[in-house]
Scaffold this active site. Structure first.
Site: not given
Ligand SMILES: *[C@@H]1O[C@H](CO)[C@@H](O)[C@H](O)[C@H]1NC(C)=O
Length: 212
Positions: A104-106
């Site tokens: 989700r983040e990167s």
């Protein structure tokens, strides 16, 4: 001594269900025991709606949408699988959850520039905010991942202490929300970020099915 006496003797010596798990697993590869899920509840038993369906995202949402994004990131995250499992074990956090955050983040680091997001505010596979944390190590190093997963574990523990009557799902979702927004931002169940946590849980279930 018969092999079975030896076997149960060893199990007794090791004295833990984890020992039994490792031993039975190594002795009989046809057994497929549950993967390690750490100290903060079994995500497979937690309900999730997946990514929210709204005006901004009318399609590619719900559990199917989360799984689609998790699958797109699988190839980028696979090279970190052993590292993620090791770091998860060290902090007693489900590796599938760590993979979900990295997705989700990167997107497994694929959208980063030298480890930074395009605004230069967040660093590393798990995207730690430099305003809040001083990032350690290289962006995809073990040192950095240990820091990120340690911060997540601390946040879950803070939520557990702050809200002793909550159940395991609420503690985990509260901890995941606090990982993003800080634990001060969580003062009631209403403050749990369900859009975030439902997406993370759906992605984590996908990664669990892919050996994390
Ligand atoms: C935990 O609490 C939430 C909120 O009350 C509830 O929706 C959920 O079903 C509970 N989970 C379990 C496993 O009891």
């Amino acid at each position: 001594m018969s092999p079975s006496v030896l076997f149960w003797g060893l199990v007794a010596l090791m004295g833990s269900s984890e020992g039994l798990y490792l031993l039975t697993h190594s002795m009989n590869p046809r057994l497929h025991p549950r993967l390690y899920y750490g100290c903060y509840g079994d995500i497979l038993n937690m309900e999730t709606a997946g990514a929210p369906c709204d005006i901004a995202r009318p399609i590619n949402c719900g559990i199917h949408g989360s799984e689609m994004f998790a699958e797109m990131d699988l190839r980028a995250i696979k090279p970190y699988q052993n590292l993620i499992k090791e770091v998860g074990l060290r902090h007693c956090v489900d590796p599938a959850l760590v993979a979900a955050i990295i997705s989700r983040e990167s997107h497994g680091g694929t959208i980063l520039h030298d480890g930074w997001d395009h605004t230069g505010a967040k660093f590393g596979l798990m995207q730690l905010d430099k305003q809040v944390y001083k990032p350690y190590g290289a962006w995809d190093s073990k040192e950095h991942l240990l820091q990120g997963v340690g911060i997540l574990a601390n946040n879950i523990q803070t939520i557990q202490k702050k809200f002793p009557t909550w159940n395991a799902t609420q503690h985990l979702k509260g901890g995941l929300s606090a990982f993003k927004a800080g634990s001060d931002a969580i003062s009631s169940p209403m403050d749990i970020n369900h859009d975030l946590t439902d997406d993370l849980l759906a992605r984590a279930k996908f990664y669990k099915r892919h050996g994390f």
